[in-house]
Scaffold this motif. Structure first.
Motif, PDB file in Angstrom:
ATOM      1  N   LEU A 263       3.358   3.329  -1.514  1.00 53.21           N
ATOM      2  CA  LEU A 263       4.040   2.256  -0.783  1.00 53.21           C
ATOM      3  C   LEU A 263       4.261   1.033  -1.666  1.00 53.21           C
ATOM      4  O   LEU A 263       5.312   0.388  -1.594  1.00 53.21           O
ATOM      5  CB  LEU A 263       3.227   1.872   0.457  1.00 53.21           C
TER       6      LEU A 263
ATOM      7  N   PHE B   3       7.870  -0.639  -2.400  1.00 56.39           N
ATOM      8  CA  PHE B   3       8.140  -2.045  -2.088  1.00 56.39           C
ATOM      9  C   PHE B   3       8.424  -2.855  -3.345  1.00 56.39           C
ATOM     10  O   PHE B   3       9.283  -3.754  -3.324  1.00 56.39           O
ATOM     11  CB  PHE B   3       6.960  -2.643  -1.309  1.00 56.39           C
TER      12      PHE B   3
ATOM     13  N   LEU C 255       4.641  -5.962   1.575  1.00 54.01           N
ATOM     14  CA  LEU C 255       3.841  -4.794   1.931  1.00 54.01           C
ATOM     15  C   LEU C 255       2.660  -5.200   2.810  1.00 54.01           C
ATOM     16  O   LEU C 255       2.320  -4.506   3.772  1.00 54.01           O
ATOM     17  CB  LEU C 255       3.347  -4.086   0.667  1.00 54.01           C
TER      18      LEU C 255
END
Length: 375
Positions: A288, A292, A16
Protein backbone atom coordinates in the motif's frame (compact mmCIF):
# COMPACT_ATOMS: atom_id res chain seq x y z
CA UNK A 1 0.52 17.58 22.89
CA UNK A 2 1.51 20.44 20.60
CA UNK A 3 -0.18 22.21 17.71
CA UNK A 4 2.25 23.57 15.19
CA UNK A 5 2.74 24.36 11.54
CA UNK A 6 4.54 21.87 9.35
CA UNK A 7 6.27 23.34 6.32
CA UNK A 8 6.63 20.15 4.35
CA UNK A 9 5.17 16.70 4.75
CA UNK A 10 5.40 13.46 2.79
CA UNK A 11 1.96 13.56 1.24
CA UNK A 12 1.72 9.81 0.61
CA UNK A 13 2.43 9.10 4.29
CA UNK A 14 -0.43 11.35 5.36
CA UNK A 15 -2.69 9.98 2.63
CA UNK A 16 -2.10 6.34 3.54
CA UNK A 17 -2.50 7.10 7.25
CA UNK A 18 -5.73 8.90 6.36
CA UNK A 19 -7.01 6.00 4.27
CA UNK A 20 -6.31 3.77 7.26
CA UNK A 21 -8.25 6.06 9.61
CA UNK A 22 -11.11 6.52 7.12
CA UNK A 23 -12.54 3.12 7.98
CA UNK A 24 -12.46 3.79 11.72
CA UNK A 25 -14.24 7.13 11.32
CA UNK A 26 -17.29 5.52 9.73
CA UNK A 27 -16.20 4.46 6.27
CA UNK A 28 -16.74 0.80 7.11
CA UNK A 29 -20.50 1.38 6.88
CA UNK A 30 -20.40 2.28 3.20
CA UNK A 31 -20.59 -1.30 1.89
CA UNK A 32 -23.68 -2.22 3.91
CA UNK A 33 -25.27 1.03 2.75
CA UNK A 34 -24.43 0.30 -0.89
CA UNK A 35 -25.97 -3.17 -0.55
CA UNK A 36 -29.23 -1.60 0.64
CA UNK A 37 -29.10 0.81 -2.30
CA UNK A 38 -28.22 -1.62 -5.08
CA UNK A 39 -28.95 -5.12 -3.76
CA UNK A 40 -25.70 -6.37 -5.32
CA UNK A 41 -24.37 -9.32 -3.33
CA UNK A 42 -20.79 -8.33 -4.06
CA UNK A 43 -21.07 -5.55 -1.45
CA UNK A 44 -21.59 -8.28 1.15
CA UNK A 45 -18.18 -9.72 0.28
CA UNK A 46 -16.59 -6.30 0.78
CA UNK A 47 -18.53 -5.81 4.00
CA UNK A 48 -17.06 -9.04 5.37
CA UNK A 49 -13.67 -7.33 5.34
CA UNK A 50 -14.89 -4.41 7.50
CA UNK A 51 -14.96 -6.57 10.65
CA UNK A 52 -12.14 -8.32 12.48
CA UNK A 53 -11.46 -12.03 12.12
CA UNK A 54 -13.04 -13.94 15.01
CA UNK A 55 -9.75 -15.75 15.75
CA UNK A 56 -7.39 -17.31 13.18
CA UNK A 57 -7.57 -15.72 9.74
CA UNK A 58 -7.31 -12.30 8.20
CA UNK A 59 -9.58 -9.54 6.95
CA UNK A 60 -8.50 -6.15 5.67
CA UNK A 61 -10.01 -4.56 8.77
CA UNK A 62 -7.30 -6.46 10.70
CA UNK A 63 -4.73 -4.39 8.76
CA UNK A 64 -5.83 -0.99 10.10
CA UNK A 65 -3.99 -1.19 13.42
CA UNK A 66 -0.67 -2.74 12.27
CA UNK A 67 -0.57 -0.40 9.26
CA UNK A 68 -0.67 2.56 11.62
CA UNK A 69 2.25 1.12 13.60
CA UNK A 70 4.14 0.48 10.35
CA UNK A 71 3.63 4.11 9.33
CA UNK A 72 4.97 5.34 12.66
CA UNK A 73 8.13 3.42 11.79
CA UNK A 74 8.17 4.96 8.30
CA UNK A 75 8.11 8.44 9.83
CA UNK A 76 11.05 7.48 12.04
CA UNK A 77 12.93 5.94 9.14
CA UNK A 78 12.65 9.03 6.95
CA UNK A 79 15.20 10.79 9.14
CA UNK A 80 16.84 8.24 11.47
CA UNK A 81 19.64 9.39 13.72
CA UNK A 82 22.18 7.65 15.91
CA UNK A 83 22.63 9.35 19.26
CA UNK A 84 24.60 6.70 21.15
CA UNK A 85 27.86 8.56 20.46
CA UNK A 86 26.59 11.72 22.17
CA UNK A 87 27.21 12.54 25.84
CA UNK A 88 24.29 11.52 28.05
CA UNK A 89 23.36 15.12 28.85
CA UNK A 90 22.80 15.71 25.11
CA UNK A 91 20.76 12.52 24.76
CA UNK A 92 18.62 13.18 27.82
CA UNK A 93 16.19 15.62 26.11
CA UNK A 94 15.40 13.01 23.44
CA UNK A 95 14.88 10.32 26.07
CA UNK A 96 12.64 12.63 28.06
CA UNK A 97 10.62 13.50 24.97
CA UNK A 98 10.23 9.83 24.02
CA UNK A 99 9.14 8.85 27.53
CA UNK A 100 6.70 11.75 27.63
CA UNK A 101 5.24 10.67 24.29
CA UNK A 102 5.01 7.07 25.49
CA UNK A 103 3.02 7.89 28.62
CA UNK A 104 0.95 10.61 26.97
CA UNK A 105 -0.24 8.24 24.24
CA UNK A 106 -0.94 5.55 26.84
CA UNK A 107 -2.99 8.06 28.83
CA UNK A 108 -4.89 9.09 25.71
CA UNK A 109 -5.52 5.40 25.04
CA UNK A 110 -7.16 5.02 28.46
CA UNK A 111 -9.19 8.16 27.76
CA UNK A 112 -10.31 6.71 24.43
CA UNK A 113 -11.32 3.42 26.08
CA UNK A 114 -13.59 5.25 28.52
CA UNK A 115 -14.64 8.05 26.23
CA UNK A 116 -17.94 9.42 24.98
CA UNK A 117 -21.04 7.95 26.62
CA UNK A 118 -19.11 5.68 28.98
CA UNK A 119 -17.29 7.92 31.41
CA UNK A 120 -13.93 7.32 33.02
CA UNK A 121 -14.27 5.03 36.05
CA UNK A 122 -12.92 6.21 39.37
CA UNK A 123 -11.88 2.76 40.58
CA UNK A 124 -8.45 1.77 39.24
CA UNK A 125 -9.47 -1.87 38.92
CA UNK A 126 -12.25 -0.86 36.51
CA UNK A 127 -9.92 0.94 34.09
CA UNK A 128 -8.84 -0.68 30.82
CA UNK A 129 -5.18 0.27 30.55
CA UNK A 130 -4.37 -1.66 27.36
CA UNK A 131 -5.27 0.31 24.23
CA UNK A 132 -4.59 0.87 20.55
CA UNK A 133 -2.75 4.12 21.25
CA UNK A 134 -0.82 2.41 24.03
CA UNK A 135 0.42 -0.30 21.69
CA UNK A 136 1.37 2.26 19.05
CA UNK A 137 3.31 4.13 21.74
CA UNK A 138 5.11 1.00 22.96
CA UNK A 139 6.01 -0.18 19.45
CA UNK A 140 7.28 3.27 18.44
CA UNK A 141 9.19 3.79 21.70
CA UNK A 142 11.23 0.60 21.55
CA UNK A 143 11.73 0.93 17.81
CA UNK A 144 13.04 4.47 18.31
CA UNK A 145 15.46 3.30 21.00
CA UNK A 146 16.84 0.70 18.59
CA UNK A 147 17.17 3.28 15.79
CA UNK A 148 18.97 5.70 18.10
CA UNK A 149 21.50 3.17 19.39
CA UNK A 150 22.12 0.53 16.74
CA UNK A 151 22.78 0.04 13.05
CA UNK A 152 20.10 -0.99 10.57
CA UNK A 153 21.67 -4.44 10.48
CA UNK A 154 21.16 -4.85 14.22
CA UNK A 155 17.64 -3.50 13.76
CA UNK A 156 16.91 -6.23 11.20
CA UNK A 157 18.37 -8.96 13.40
CA UNK A 158 16.31 -7.67 16.32
CA UNK A 159 13.09 -7.88 14.30
CA UNK A 160 13.86 -11.41 13.10
CA UNK A 161 14.85 -12.45 16.61
CA UNK A 162 11.61 -11.14 18.11
CA UNK A 163 9.48 -13.04 15.58
CA UNK A 164 11.37 -16.31 16.13
CA UNK A 165 11.34 -15.93 19.93
CA UNK A 166 7.59 -15.27 19.90
CA UNK A 167 7.00 -18.32 17.71
CA UNK A 168 9.09 -20.56 19.98
CA UNK A 169 7.37 -19.25 23.11
CA UNK A 170 3.80 -19.70 21.85
CA UNK A 171 4.33 -22.95 19.98
CA UNK A 172 6.98 -24.92 21.88
CA UNK A 173 7.06 -23.79 25.50
CA UNK A 174 4.16 -24.91 27.73
CA UNK A 175 2.16 -22.39 29.72
CA UNK A 176 2.31 -23.07 33.50
CA UNK A 177 -0.40 -25.65 34.07
CA UNK A 178 -1.01 -25.95 30.32
CA UNK A 179 0.49 -27.46 27.21
CA UNK A 180 2.89 -26.20 24.56
CA UNK A 181 1.39 -24.86 21.36
CA UNK A 182 -2.04 -24.03 22.78
CA UNK A 183 -3.17 -21.08 20.66
CA UNK A 184 -6.67 -20.93 22.06
CA UNK A 185 -7.84 -17.78 23.81
CA UNK A 186 -7.83 -19.30 27.30
CA UNK A 187 -4.79 -21.55 26.92
CA UNK A 188 -2.29 -19.21 25.28
CA UNK A 189 0.70 -17.50 26.83
CA UNK A 190 -1.07 -14.21 26.05
CA UNK A 191 -3.94 -15.13 28.37
CA UNK A 192 -1.47 -16.10 31.11
CA UNK A 193 0.36 -12.77 30.85
CA UNK A 194 -2.86 -10.76 30.83
CA UNK A 195 -4.28 -12.69 33.78
CA UNK A 196 -1.18 -12.29 35.97
CA UNK A 197 0.37 -9.00 34.82
CA UNK A 198 -2.25 -6.80 33.14
CA UNK A 199 -3.92 -4.45 35.65
CA UNK A 200 -7.52 -3.33 35.40
CA UNK A 201 -9.97 -4.91 33.00
CA UNK A 202 -9.50 -6.44 29.57
CA UNK A 203 -11.37 -5.61 26.38
CA UNK A 204 -14.98 -6.84 26.77
CA UNK A 205 -13.70 -8.87 29.75
CA UNK A 206 -12.03 -11.35 27.42
CA UNK A 207 -9.36 -13.73 28.73
CA UNK A 208 -7.00 -12.24 26.13
CA UNK A 209 -6.92 -8.51 25.58
CA UNK A 210 -6.26 -7.79 21.88
CA UNK A 211 -3.86 -5.04 23.02
CA UNK A 212 -2.49 -7.06 25.93
CA UNK A 213 1.02 -7.29 27.31
CA UNK A 214 2.71 -10.10 25.42
CA UNK A 215 1.40 -9.35 21.93
CA UNK A 216 2.91 -5.86 22.13
CA UNK A 217 6.32 -7.50 21.62
CA UNK A 218 5.85 -8.64 17.98
CA UNK A 219 4.09 -5.34 17.20
CA UNK A 220 7.50 -3.68 17.56
CA UNK A 221 8.51 -5.52 14.39
CA UNK A 222 5.78 -3.74 12.41
CA UNK A 223 7.43 -0.46 13.38
CA UNK A 224 10.91 -1.81 12.60
CA UNK A 225 9.77 -2.82 9.11
CA UNK A 226 8.40 0.69 8.67
CA UNK A 227 11.83 2.14 9.47
CA UNK A 228 13.35 0.25 6.55
CA UNK A 229 10.55 1.45 4.27
CA UNK A 230 11.14 5.02 5.41
CA UNK A 231 14.86 4.69 4.78
CA UNK A 232 14.15 3.38 1.29
CA UNK A 233 11.97 6.40 0.48
CA UNK A 234 14.46 8.82 2.06
CA UNK A 235 17.09 7.57 -0.40
CA UNK A 236 14.76 7.42 -3.41
CA UNK A 237 16.79 10.05 -5.27
CA UNK A 238 19.81 7.74 -5.24
CA UNK A 239 18.13 4.81 -6.99
CA UNK A 240 15.10 6.48 -8.60
CA UNK A 241 11.58 6.88 -7.31
CA UNK A 242 10.00 4.21 -9.51
CA UNK A 243 12.68 1.70 -8.60
CA UNK A 244 12.02 2.51 -4.96
CA UNK A 245 8.33 1.76 -5.51
CA UNK A 246 9.23 -1.52 -7.16
CA UNK A 247 11.46 -2.55 -4.27
CA UNK A 248 8.76 -1.66 -1.74
CA UNK A 249 6.11 -3.55 -3.69
CA UNK A 250 8.36 -6.58 -4.20
CA UNK A 251 9.37 -6.67 -0.53
CA UNK A 252 5.68 -6.58 0.37
CA UNK A 253 4.93 -9.56 -1.86
CA UNK A 254 7.83 -11.53 -0.36
CA UNK A 255 6.61 -10.74 3.16
CA UNK A 256 3.10 -11.91 2.24
CA UNK A 257 4.42 -15.20 0.88
CA UNK A 258 6.53 -15.77 4.00
CA UNK A 259 3.64 -14.89 6.29
CA UNK A 260 1.13 -17.21 4.66
CA UNK A 261 3.72 -19.98 4.49
CA UNK A 262 4.36 -19.60 8.23
CA UNK A 263 0.57 -19.64 8.72
CA UNK A 264 0.64 -23.35 7.97
CA UNK A 265 2.31 -23.89 11.36
CA UNK A 266 1.79 -20.62 13.25
CA UNK A 267 -1.64 -19.30 12.21
CA UNK A 268 -2.24 -15.69 11.24
CA UNK A 269 -4.07 -14.25 14.24
CA UNK A 270 -4.60 -10.58 15.11
CA UNK A 271 -5.66 -11.16 18.72
CA UNK A 272 -2.39 -12.99 19.45
CA UNK A 273 -0.47 -10.82 16.94
CA UNK A 274 1.37 -13.93 15.74
CA UNK A 275 4.64 -13.73 13.84
CA UNK A 276 2.86 -14.80 10.65
CA UNK A 277 0.34 -12.00 11.22
CA UNK A 278 3.23 -9.53 11.46
CA UNK A 279 4.64 -10.68 8.12
CA UNK A 280 1.25 -10.59 6.38
CA UNK A 281 0.46 -7.09 7.68
CA UNK A 282 3.96 -5.82 6.90
CA UNK A 283 3.52 -7.19 3.39
CA UNK A 284 0.24 -5.38 2.77
CA UNK A 285 1.59 -2.24 4.46
CA UNK A 286 4.60 -2.14 2.11
CA UNK A 287 2.43 -2.76 -0.95
CA UNK A 288 0.00 0.00 0.00
CA UNK A 289 2.85 2.40 0.76
CA UNK A 290 4.35 1.70 -2.67
CA UNK A 291 1.00 2.37 -4.37
CA UNK A 292 0.35 5.57 -2.42
CA UNK A 293 3.91 6.82 -2.86
CA UNK A 294 3.61 6.34 -6.61
CA UNK A 295 0.12 7.83 -6.92
CA UNK A 296 0.46 10.73 -4.51
CA UNK A 297 4.12 11.79 -4.50
CA UNK A 298 5.51 10.65 -7.85
CA UNK A 299 2.41 11.27 -9.97
CA UNK A 300 1.41 14.34 -7.90
CA UNK A 301 -2.01 13.00 -6.99
CA UNK A 302 -2.33 15.11 -3.85
CA UNK A 303 -5.57 16.71 -5.01
CA UNK A 304 -7.30 13.38 -5.58
CA UNK A 305 -5.99 12.08 -2.25
CA UNK A 306 -6.92 15.26 -0.38
CA UNK A 307 -9.69 13.67 1.77
CA UNK A 308 -7.21 11.07 2.99
CA UNK A 309 -4.40 13.62 3.41
CA UNK A 310 -6.41 15.83 5.76
CA UNK A 311 -7.36 12.81 7.88
CA UNK A 312 -3.79 11.58 8.05
CA UNK A 313 -2.38 15.00 8.91
CA UNK A 314 -4.38 15.00 12.16
CA UNK A 315 -4.91 11.30 12.71
CA UNK A 316 -4.36 11.25 16.48
CA UNK A 317 -6.81 14.05 17.25
CA UNK A 318 -9.55 12.69 14.99
CA UNK A 319 -9.04 9.19 16.40
CA UNK A 320 -9.52 10.52 19.93
CA UNK A 321 -12.51 12.53 18.76
CA UNK A 322 -14.13 9.36 17.40
CA UNK A 323 -14.51 8.29 21.04
CA UNK A 324 -14.98 11.65 22.75
CA UNK A 325 -17.31 13.35 20.24
CA UNK A 326 -20.73 12.05 19.19
CA UNK A 327 -20.29 12.63 15.46
CA UNK A 328 -23.46 10.72 14.62
CA UNK A 329 -25.52 13.14 16.73
CA UNK A 330 -23.88 16.11 15.01
CA UNK A 331 -24.43 14.65 11.54
CA UNK A 332 -28.08 13.94 12.34
CA UNK A 333 -28.49 17.47 13.67
CA UNK A 334 -27.03 19.02 10.53
CA UNK A 335 -28.12 16.64 7.77
CA UNK A 336 -30.91 14.62 9.41
CA UNK A 337 -33.68 16.41 7.52
CA UNK A 338 -32.04 15.76 4.17
CA UNK A 339 -31.40 12.10 4.98
CA UNK A 340 -34.96 11.47 6.20
CA UNK A 341 -36.46 13.19 3.15
CA UNK A 342 -34.64 10.87 0.76
CA UNK A 343 -36.03 7.53 -0.48
CA UNK A 344 -35.50 4.74 2.08
CA UNK A 345 -32.94 2.89 -0.02
CA UNK A 346 -30.80 6.05 -0.23
CA UNK A 347 -30.89 6.88 3.47
CA UNK A 348 -28.04 4.57 4.64
CA UNK A 349 -25.64 5.94 1.98
CA UNK A 350 -26.57 9.52 2.82
CA UNK A 351 -26.20 8.85 6.55
CA UNK A 352 -22.65 7.52 6.09
CA UNK A 353 -21.82 10.44 3.79
CA UNK A 354 -23.15 12.92 6.35
CA UNK A 355 -21.16 11.30 9.15
CA UNK A 356 -17.94 11.57 7.18
CA UNK A 357 -18.76 15.09 5.95
CA UNK A 358 -18.95 16.69 9.40
CA UNK A 359 -15.58 15.20 10.33
CA UNK A 360 -14.04 16.20 7.02
CA UNK A 361 -15.18 19.80 7.45
CA UNK A 362 -13.35 20.04 10.77
CA UNK A 363 -10.22 18.40 9.33
CA UNK A 364 -10.33 20.64 6.25
CA UNK A 365 -10.51 23.73 8.47
CA UNK A 366 -7.47 22.55 10.47
CA UNK A 367 -5.48 21.62 7.37
CA UNK A 368 -6.13 24.91 5.57
CA UNK A 369 -4.84 26.75 8.62
CA UNK A 370 -1.82 24.42 8.80
CA UNK A 371 -2.81 23.17 12.24
CA UNK A 372 -1.32 19.73 12.80
CA UNK A 373 -1.80 18.24 16.24
CA UNK A 374 0.81 15.67 17.22
CA UNK A 375 2.09 13.97 20.33
Amino acid sequence: MTAKTQKKRLASLDALRGMDMFWILGGQGIFAALFVLTGWQGWKAFEAHTVHSPWHGFTFYDLIFPLFIFLSGVATGLAPKRIDHLPFNERRPLYNKAIKRLFLLMAFGVLYNHGWGTGAPFAFEEVRYASVLGRIAIAWFFCALLVWHFSLRVLAYSGIGILIFYWVLLCFIPVPGGVAGDLSAAGSWNAWFDKHLLPGISYQNRVVDPEGILSSLPAIVNAIAGVFAGQLIARANERGEWKTCGILFGAGVVSLVLGWTWDLHFPVNKELWTSSFVLVTVGWSAILLAVFYAAVDILNGQKLAYPFVIIGANSIIIYLASSLVDWEYISRSVFGGVVNAAPSEWQPVLAVTALMAVQMLVLHWMYRRKIFVSV
